[in-house]
Write a protein that holds these residues in place. Structure first.
Motif, PDB file in Angstrom:
ATOM      1  N   PRO A  91       0.836  -1.207   0.000  1.00 16.98           N
ATOM      2  CA  PRO A  91       0.000   0.000   0.000  1.00 16.98           C
ATOM      3  C   PRO A  91       0.872   1.260   0.000  1.00 16.98           C
ATOM      4  N   ALA A  92       0.381   2.309  -0.651  1.00 20.25           N
ATOM      5  CA  ALA A  92       1.159   3.550  -0.773  1.00 20.25           C
ATOM      6  C   ALA A  92       1.597   4.100   0.585  1.00 20.25           C
ATOM      7  N   ALA A  93       0.763   3.946   1.587  1.00 17.85           N
ATOM      8  CA  ALA A  93       1.118   4.456   2.925  1.00 17.85           C
ATOM      9  C   ALA A  93       2.405   3.820   3.438  1.00 17.85           C
ATOM     10  N   GLU A  94       2.656   2.573   3.071  1.00 18.69           N
ATOM     11  CA  GLU A  94       3.882   1.911   3.521  1.00 18.69           C
ATOM     12  C   GLU A  94       5.121   2.524   2.881  1.00 18.69           C
ATOM     13  N   SER A  95       5.000   3.007   1.654  1.00 15.95           N
ATOM     14  CA  SER A  95       6.141   3.682   1.024  1.00 15.95           C
ATOM     15  C   SER A  95       6.470   4.970   1.764  1.00 15.95           C
ATOM     16  N   VAL A  96       5.432   5.685   2.172  1.00 12.69           N
ATOM     17  CA  VAL A  96       5.637   6.914   2.944  1.00 12.69           C
ATOM     18  C   VAL A  96       6.276   6.579   4.287  1.00 12.69           C
ATOM     19  N   GLU A  97       5.791   5.528   4.928  1.00 12.49           N
ATOM     20  CA  GLU A  97       6.354   5.108   6.210  1.00 12.49           C
ATOM     21  C   GLU A  97       7.788   4.603   6.046  1.00 12.49           C
ATOM     22  N   PHE A  98       8.072   3.927   4.921  1.00 16.20           N
ATOM     23  CA  PHE A  98       9.440   3.489   4.637  1.00 16.20           C
ATOM     24  C   PHE A  98      10.358   4.707   4.569  1.00 16.20           C
ATOM     25  N   GLN A  99       9.925   5.746   3.867  1.00 19.10           N
ATOM     26  CA  GLN A  99      10.726   6.962   3.744  1.00 19.10           C
ATOM     27  C   GLN A  99      10.987   7.593   5.110  1.00 19.10           C
ATOM     28  N   ALA A 100       9.966   7.604   5.963  1.00 21.83           N
ATOM     29  CA  ALA A 100      10.138   8.164   7.310  1.00 21.83           C
ATOM     30  C   ALA A 100      11.156   7.350   8.107  1.00 21.83           C
ATOM     31  N   CYS A 101      11.092   6.021   7.997  1.00 23.41           N
ATOM     32  CA  CYS A 101      12.072   5.157   8.681  1.00 23.41           C
ATOM     33  C   CYS A 101      13.474   5.381   8.134  1.00 23.41           C
ATOM     34  N   LEU A 102      13.581   5.521   6.815  1.00 26.78           N
ATOM     35  CA  LEU A 102      14.886   5.753   6.191  1.00 26.78           C
ATOM     36  C   LEU A 102      15.482   7.069   6.666  1.00 26.78           C
ATOM     37  N   GLU A 103      14.674   8.117   6.700  1.00 23.15           N
ATOM     38  CA  GLU A 103      15.162   9.410   7.166  1.00 23.15           C
ATOM     39  C   GLU A 103      15.593   9.342   8.629  1.00 23.15           C
ATOM     40  N   ALA A 104      14.824   8.644   9.457  1.00 24.23           N
ATOM     41  CA  ALA A 104      15.181   8.505  10.870  1.00 24.23           C
ATOM     42  C   ALA A 104      16.500   7.751  11.023  1.00 24.23           C
ATOM     43  N   ALA A 105      16.694   6.699  10.233  1.00 22.88           N
ATOM     44  CA  ALA A 105      17.939   5.929  10.297  1.00 22.88           C
ATOM     45  C   ALA A 105      19.126   6.780   9.855  1.00 22.88           C
ATOM     46  N   CYS A 106      18.936   7.567   8.806  1.00 18.90           N
ATOM     47  CA  CYS A 106      20.013   8.442   8.319  1.00 18.90           C
ATOM     48  C   CYS A 106      20.356   9.512   9.351  1.00 18.90           C
ATOM     49  N   GLU A 107      19.340  10.091   9.969  1.00 15.55           N
ATOM     50  CA  GLU A 107      19.578  11.111  10.994  1.00 15.55           C
ATOM     51  C   GLU A 107      20.311  10.526  12.191  1.00 15.55           C
ATOM     52  N   ALA A 108      20.008   9.274  12.529  1.00 13.91           N
ATOM     53  CA  ALA A 108      20.631   8.636  13.686  1.00 13.91           C
ATOM     54  C   ALA A 108      22.135   8.443  13.499  1.00 13.91           C
ATOM     55  N   VAL A 109      22.570   8.257  12.270  1.00 11.56           N
ATOM     56  CA  VAL A 109      24.009   8.045  12.033  1.00 11.56           C
ATOM     57  C   VAL A 109      24.728   9.311  11.596  1.00 11.56           C
ATOM     58  N   ALA A 110      23.984  10.362  11.367  1.00 13.46           N
ATOM     59  CA  ALA A 110      24.601  11.613  10.894  1.00 13.46           C
ATOM     60  C   ALA A 110      25.181  12.374  12.081  1.00 13.46           C
ATOM     61  N   THR A 111      26.209  11.793  12.668  1.00  7.50           N
ATOM     62  CA  THR A 111      26.849  12.411  13.824  1.00  7.50           C
ATOM     63  C   THR A 111      28.097  13.169  13.386  1.00  7.50           C
ATOM     64  N   GLY A 112      28.571  13.994  14.267  1.00  9.23           N
ATOM     65  CA  GLY A 112      29.809  14.715  13.979  1.00  9.23           C
ATOM     66  C   GLY A 112      30.969  13.769  13.714  1.00  9.23           C
ATOM     67  N   ALA A 113      31.025  12.668  14.458  1.00  7.78           N
ATOM     68  CA  ALA A 113      32.108  11.702  14.274  1.00  7.78           C
ATOM     69  C   ALA A 113      32.069  11.094  12.878  1.00  7.78           C
ATOM     70  N   LEU A 114      30.869  10.785  12.383  1.00  5.67           N
ATOM     71  CA  LEU A 114      30.742  10.229  11.035  1.00  5.67           C
ATOM     72  C   LEU A 114      31.229  11.237  10.002  1.00  5.67           C
ATOM     73  N   TRP A 115      30.780  12.475  10.108  1.00  8.65           N
ATOM     74  CA  TRP A 115      31.161  13.483   9.129  1.00  8.65           C
ATOM     75  C   TRP A 115      32.656  13.768   9.179  1.00  8.65           C
ATOM     76  N   ARG A 116      33.256  13.725  10.372  1.00  9.49           N
ATOM     77  CA  ARG A 116      34.717  13.908  10.462  1.00  9.49           C
ATOM     78  C   ARG A 116      35.427  12.753   9.778  1.00  9.49           C
ATOM     79  N   ALA A 117      34.919  11.541   9.958  1.00 11.80           N
ATOM     80  CA  ALA A 117      35.532  10.379   9.311  1.00 11.80           C
ATOM     81  C   ALA A 117      35.422  10.483   7.794  1.00 11.80           C
ATOM     82  N   VAL A 118      34.264  10.902   7.312  1.00 15.86           N
ATOM     83  CA  VAL A 118      34.081  11.082   5.863  1.00 15.86           C
ATOM     84  C   VAL A 118      35.038  12.147   5.354  1.00 15.86           C
ATOM     85  N   ARG A 119      35.100  13.266   6.049  1.00 16.06           N
ATOM     86  CA  ARG A 119      36.001  14.356   5.643  1.00 16.06           C
ATOM     87  C   ARG A 119      37.450  13.870   5.621  1.00 16.06           C
TER      88      ARG A 119
END
Length: 77
Positions: free
Chosen positions: A35-63
């Motif tokens: 169902p389309a609602a699950e795609s929207v919920e998938f996107q919300a979960c994906l964004e939450a997972a990305c935000e959870a790992v977007a720490t200063g330490a990660l960005w320093r490692a990438v840099r």
């Protein structure tokens, strides 16, 4: 889609054969079959997972990795 279902899809995605394009096509097909609602919920979960790992330490490692790669002092490819 709850978080458990999201991570189940992500686990299955990581085990799929083929390259990035083939795996993304598989994921698109999986999401289209739900169902389309699950795609929207998938996107919300994906964004939450990305935000959870977007720490200063990660960005320093990438840099640091990026800068080392440019200077030629990073790990061998």
């Amino acid at each position: 889609m709850d978080e458990k279902t999201f991570w189940t899809l992500m686990d299955e995605l990581s085990c799929r054969p083929g390259g990035r394009h083939e795996r993304l096509e598989w994921l698109r097909g999986e999401l289209r079959s739900r169902p389309a609602a699950e795609s929207v919920e998938f996107q919300a979960c994906l964004e939450a997972a990305c935000e959870a790992v977007a720490t200063g330490a990660l960005w320093r490692a990438v840099r640091d990795f990026w800068c080392d790669s440019i200077r030629g002092t990073g790990p061998e490819r």
